[in-house]
Motif scaffolding. Structure first.
Motif, mmCIF file in Angstrom:
data_model
loop_
_atom_site.group_PDB
_atom_site.id
_atom_site.type_symbol
_atom_site.label_atom_id
_atom_site.label_comp_id
_atom_site.label_asym_id
_atom_site.label_seq_id
_atom_site.Cartn_x
_atom_site.Cartn_y
_atom_site.Cartn_z
ATOM 1 N N LEU A 1 0.818 -1.212 0.000
ATOM 2 C CA LEU A 1 0.000 0.000 0.000
ATOM 3 C C LEU A 1 0.851 1.261 0.000
ATOM 4 C CD1 LEU A 1 -2.893 -0.893 2.496
ATOM 5 C CD2 LEU A 1 -2.935 -0.899 -0.001
ATOM 6 N N THR A 2 1.989 1.225 0.701
ATOM 7 C CA THR A 2 2.846 2.420 0.716
ATOM 8 C C THR A 2 3.407 2.706 -0.668
ATOM 9 O OG1 THR A 2 4.904 1.254 1.297
ATOM 10 C CG2 THR A 2 3.472 1.927 3.114
ATOM 11 N N THR B 1 -9.443 -0.569 -1.269
ATOM 12 C CA THR B 1 -10.037 0.743 -1.512
ATOM 13 C C THR B 1 -9.988 1.466 -0.174
ATOM 14 O OG1 THR B 1 -11.502 -0.128 -3.241
ATOM 15 C CG2 THR B 1 -12.063 2.023 -2.305
ATOM 16 N N SER B 2 -9.024 2.362 -0.043
ATOM 17 C CA SER B 2 -8.785 3.015 1.246
ATOM 18 C C SER B 2 -8.388 4.466 1.037
ATOM 19 C CB SER B 2 -7.666 2.297 2.017
ATOM 20 O OG SER B 2 -7.946 0.933 2.205
ATOM 21 N N LEU B 3 -8.652 5.275 2.048
ATOM 22 C CA LEU B 3 -8.259 6.682 2.070
ATOM 23 C C LEU B 3 -7.239 6.891 3.183
ATOM 24 C CD1 LEU B 3 -11.786 8.260 1.617
ATOM 25 C CD2 LEU B 3 -9.825 8.733 0.124
ATOM 26 N N PHE B 4 -6.165 7.621 2.845
ATOM 27 C CA PHE B 4 -5.093 7.865 3.814
ATOM 28 C C PHE B 4 -4.723 9.340 3.857
ATOM 29 C CE2 PHE B 4 -4.472 3.408 2.803
ATOM 30 C CZ PHE B 4 -4.081 2.836 4.012
ATOM 31 N N ALA B 5 -4.288 9.769 5.019
ATOM 32 C CA ALA B 5 -3.582 11.036 5.142
ATOM 33 C C ALA B 5 -2.103 10.700 5.068
ATOM 34 C CB ALA B 5 -3.908 11.715 6.469
ATOM 35 N N VAL B 6 -1.405 11.247 4.079
ATOM 36 C CA VAL B 6 0.022 10.970 3.893
ATOM 37 C C VAL B 6 0.793 12.178 4.418
ATOM 38 C CG1 VAL B 6 1.830 10.404 2.239
ATOM 39 C CG2 VAL B 6 -0.501 9.555 1.879
ATOM 40 N N SER C 1 4.180 12.131 5.377
ATOM 41 C CA SER C 1 5.570 12.143 4.920
ATOM 42 C C SER C 1 5.795 10.867 4.120
ATOM 43 C CB SER C 1 6.539 12.209 6.104
ATOM 44 O OG SER C 1 6.591 10.958 6.784
ATOM 45 N N THR C 2 7.027 10.612 3.726
ATOM 46 C CA THR C 2 7.321 9.407 2.949
ATOM 47 C C THR C 2 7.220 8.131 3.783
ATOM 48 O OG1 THR C 2 9.689 9.716 3.408
ATOM 49 C CG2 THR C 2 8.827 10.618 1.324
ATOM 50 N N THR C 3 7.087 8.263 5.094
ATOM 51 C CA THR C 3 6.994 7.070 5.952
ATOM 52 C C THR C 3 5.865 7.163 6.976
ATOM 53 O OG1 THR C 3 8.675 8.024 7.433
ATOM 54 C CG2 THR C 3 9.448 6.483 5.740
ATOM 55 N N GLU C 4 5.032 8.205 6.894
ATOM 56 C CA GLU C 4 3.950 8.381 7.868
ATOM 57 C C GLU C 4 2.601 8.416 7.157
ATOM 58 O OE1 GLU C 4 5.524 11.163 11.381
ATOM 59 O OE2 GLU C 4 5.902 12.037 9.390
ATOM 60 N N PHE C 5 1.737 7.452 7.493
ATOM 61 C CA PHE C 5 0.449 7.303 6.835
ATOM 62 C C PHE C 5 -0.635 7.047 7.882
ATOM 63 C CE2 PHE C 5 3.962 5.139 4.691
ATOM 64 C CZ PHE C 5 4.120 5.944 3.558
ATOM 65 N N ARG C 6 -1.775 7.732 7.744
ATOM 66 C CA ARG C 6 -2.893 7.554 8.675
ATOM 67 C C ARG C 6 -4.137 7.143 7.897
ATOM 68 N NH1 ARG C 6 -4.525 12.305 10.460
ATOM 69 N NH2 ARG C 6 -3.119 13.568 9.154
ATOM 70 N N LEU C 7 -4.716 6.013 8.307
ATOM 71 C CA LEU C 7 -5.920 5.518 7.643
ATOM 72 C C LEU C 7 -7.108 6.420 7.981
ATOM 73 C CD1 LEU C 7 -7.242 3.204 5.981
ATOM 74 C CD2 LEU C 7 -7.743 2.093 8.171
ATOM 75 N N LEU C 8 -7.834 6.853 6.950
ATOM 76 C CA LEU C 8 -9.018 7.696 7.136
ATOM 77 C C LEU C 8 -10.311 6.922 6.869
ATOM 78 C CD1 LEU C 8 -7.783 10.928 5.287
ATOM 79 C CD2 LEU C 8 -7.721 10.460 7.754
ATOM 80 N N GLY C 9 -10.253 5.982 5.951
ATOM 81 C CA GLY C 9 -11.433 5.194 5.613
ATOM 82 C C GLY C 9 -11.051 4.014 4.743
ATOM 83 N N ARG C 10 -11.891 2.986 4.747
ATOM 84 C CA ARG C 10 -11.583 1.785 3.971
ATOM 85 C C ARG C 10 -12.878 1.097 3.568
ATOM 86 N NH1 ARG C 10 -11.780 -3.004 6.820
ATOM 87 N NH2 ARG C 10 -10.128 -3.903 5.574
ATOM 88 N N THR C 11 -12.785 0.165 2.622
ATOM 89 C CA THR C 11 -13.969 -0.571 2.218
ATOM 90 C C THR C 11 -14.379 -1.554 3.310
ATOM 91 O OG1 THR C 11 -14.965 -1.966 0.528
ATOM 92 C CG2 THR C 11 -12.637 -2.351 1.002
ATOM 93 N N ARG D 1 -2.164 -9.404 5.624
ATOM 94 C CA ARG D 1 -2.974 -8.218 5.838
ATOM 95 C C ARG D 1 -2.082 -7.034 6.209
ATOM 96 N NH1 ARG D 1 -8.343 -9.301 6.114
ATOM 97 N NH2 ARG D 1 -8.757 -7.276 7.083
ATOM 98 N N SER D 2 -2.375 -5.883 5.638
ATOM 99 C CA SER D 2 -1.551 -4.697 5.902
ATOM 100 C C SER D 2 -1.870 -4.114 7.269
ATOM 101 C CB SER D 2 -1.806 -3.631 4.839
ATOM 102 O OG SER D 2 -1.200 -2.411 5.200
ATOM 103 N N PRO D 3 -0.861 -3.817 8.063
ATOM 104 C CA PRO D 3 -1.105 -3.133 9.340
ATOM 105 C C PRO D 3 -1.642 -1.724 9.145
ATOM 106 C CG PRO D 3 1.258 -3.276 8.877
ATOM 107 C CD PRO D 3 0.561 -4.134 7.869
ATOM 108 N N LEU D 4 -1.487 -1.162 7.963
ATOM 109 C CA LEU D 4 -2.013 0.159 7.685
ATOM 110 C C LEU D 4 -3.527 0.163 7.548
ATOM 111 C CD1 LEU D 4 0.515 1.415 4.962
ATOM 112 C CD2 LEU D 4 0.450 2.043 7.380
ATOM 113 N N ASN D 5 -4.085 -0.990 7.183
ATOM 114 C CA ASN D 5 -5.520 -1.104 6.918
ATOM 115 C C ASN D 5 -6.267 -1.706 8.082
ATOM 116 O OD1 ASN D 5 -6.902 -0.037 4.788
ATOM 117 N ND2 ASN D 5 -6.423 -1.671 3.360
#
Length: 269
Positions: free
Chosen positions: A45-46, A75-80, A82-92, A265-269
Motif C-alpha cells: 500500500l505504501t 479501496t482506502s483513504l489515507f492522510a500521507v 511524509s514518505t513514511t507516515e500514513f494515517r488511515l481515514l477510511g476503507r472498504t 494483511r496490511s497493518p495500515l488497513n
C-alpha cells in the motif's frame, strides 16, 4: 546495470496471498544475503501511496496530502504526512472497487481482469440509463461499500434474462462505472476537507480509470484543490514504486532480518 551495482534490495512483504509473497520476498532476502547488501520489506500500500513521487518534480504534491488507493484488493483513504507516515481515514467494508469491476465483468462474460473491458464498453453506453445505488453509508463515514452495487447489477441482469430481454451491456457498464466513480470522488474530497488538506492523490490499478481521473480532477478544480494522478504505468503494480518506498524506509533505518516473514494483511488497513 549489473547486480554488483545494486546497494539495496526492496521487495513487497505484504499484503496479499502469502504463498505468492514468499516467493518474491524470500528470493529478495537470499540475493541480499549473497551480495552482502541490505534488504527492506515494503508494504504494498505504501508503494501506491508514494507512486506519485515517481513523476517529475512539478507533478508531485507536497506533504501532507489525502490519498485514495483503489485497486482490486484495496479501496482506502489515507492522510500521507511524509514518505513514511500514513494515517488511515477510511476503507472498504466489503469488496474493493477493483474487485467489484472484476465481478461485474465476470457476470457479463467480459473476462478477467474486468476493469479495462468494463471501462471500454462504458464509453459506448449511457451512464444515466440505469439508477444503480450509491452506498454513502453514515453521513460522516469515509468508508466504502460496493457489495450492494454488485448485487444490484446482478439482479438487473437476472431480470433481463428472466424476461428474455436483451442485456444492455454497454449501459450496464457505464451506469455501474459512474456509480463507483461518484462515491470514490465525493468521499475523497470529503476526506481532504476533514483532514484539512489542499492536495489529493490517487493510486492503485483503478486509478488508471479515465472517468475516475477526469471526474476527480474536475471536482478538485471546483473545490479549489490540486489533484495529482500518476502515469498509468505507475498505477498498476510495479517495481518502481516498491523500490521508491523501500528507499525511504531504508533511509529511516528500516531493514528486514533473514527470518522476517511475509504478511497477508496490511497493518495500515
Amino acid at each position: 546495470m549489473s547486480l554488483q551495482d545494486i546497494d539495496l534490495i526492496a521487495a513487497t512483504q505484504g499484503p496479499g496471498l502469502v504463498g505468492s509473497l514468499l516467493v518474491g520476498f524470500t528470493f529478495a532476502k537470499a540475493v541480499a544475503l549473497v551480495q552482502q547488501i541490505p534488504c527492506t520489506g515494503v508494504d504494498h500500500l505504501t508503494g501506491h501511496l508514494l507512486a506519485i513521487l515517481l513523476e517529475k518534480e512539478e507533478d508531485r504534491p507536497l506533504f501532507p496530502y489525502t490519498a485514495l488507493v483503489v485497486s482490486g484488493g484495496n479501496t482506502s483513504l489515507f492522510a500521507v504526512d511524509s514518505t513514511t507516515e500514513f494515517r488511515l481515514l477510511g476503507r472498504t467494508r466489503d469488496d474493493a472497487a477493483g474487485e467489484a469491476f472484476d465481478k461485474v465483468a465476470k457476470l457479463l462474460g467480459l473476462g478477467y481482469p474486468g476493469g479495462p473491458m468494463v471501462s471500454k464498453l462504458a464509453h459506448q453506453g449511457n451512464a444515466n440509463a440505469i439508477p444503480f445505488p450509491r452506498a454513502w453509508l453514515d453521513k460522516e463515514s469515509l468508508d466504502f461499500s460496493f457489495s450492494g452495487l454488485k448485487t444490484s447489477v446482478a439482479n438487473y441482469v437476472h431480470k433481463c434474462r428472466q424476461k428474455n430481454n436483451p442485456v444492455p451491456i454497454e449501459d450496464i457498464c457505464a451506469s455501474f462505472e459512474q456509480a463507483v466513480v461518484d462515491v470514490l470522488v465525493e468521499k475523497t474530497l470529503y476526506a481532504a476537507e476533514k483532514a484539512g488538506h489542499r492536495q489529493v492523490v490517487i493510486g492503485g490499478g483503478v486509478a488508471a480509470n479515465t472517468k475516475l481521473r477526469q471526474q476527480l480532477k474536475a471536482r478538485c478544480t471546483e473545490e479549489g484543490l490540486r489533484c495529482f494522478t500518476p502515469s498509468p504505468e505507475y498505477c498498476t503494480d510495479n517495481a518502481a514504486m516498491i523500490g521508491l518506498a523501500g528507499y525511504f524506509q531504508f533511509a529511516m533505518g528500516s531493514t528486514v532480518a533473514l527470518d522476517a516473514d511475509a504478511f497477508s494483511r496490511s497493518p495500515l488497513n
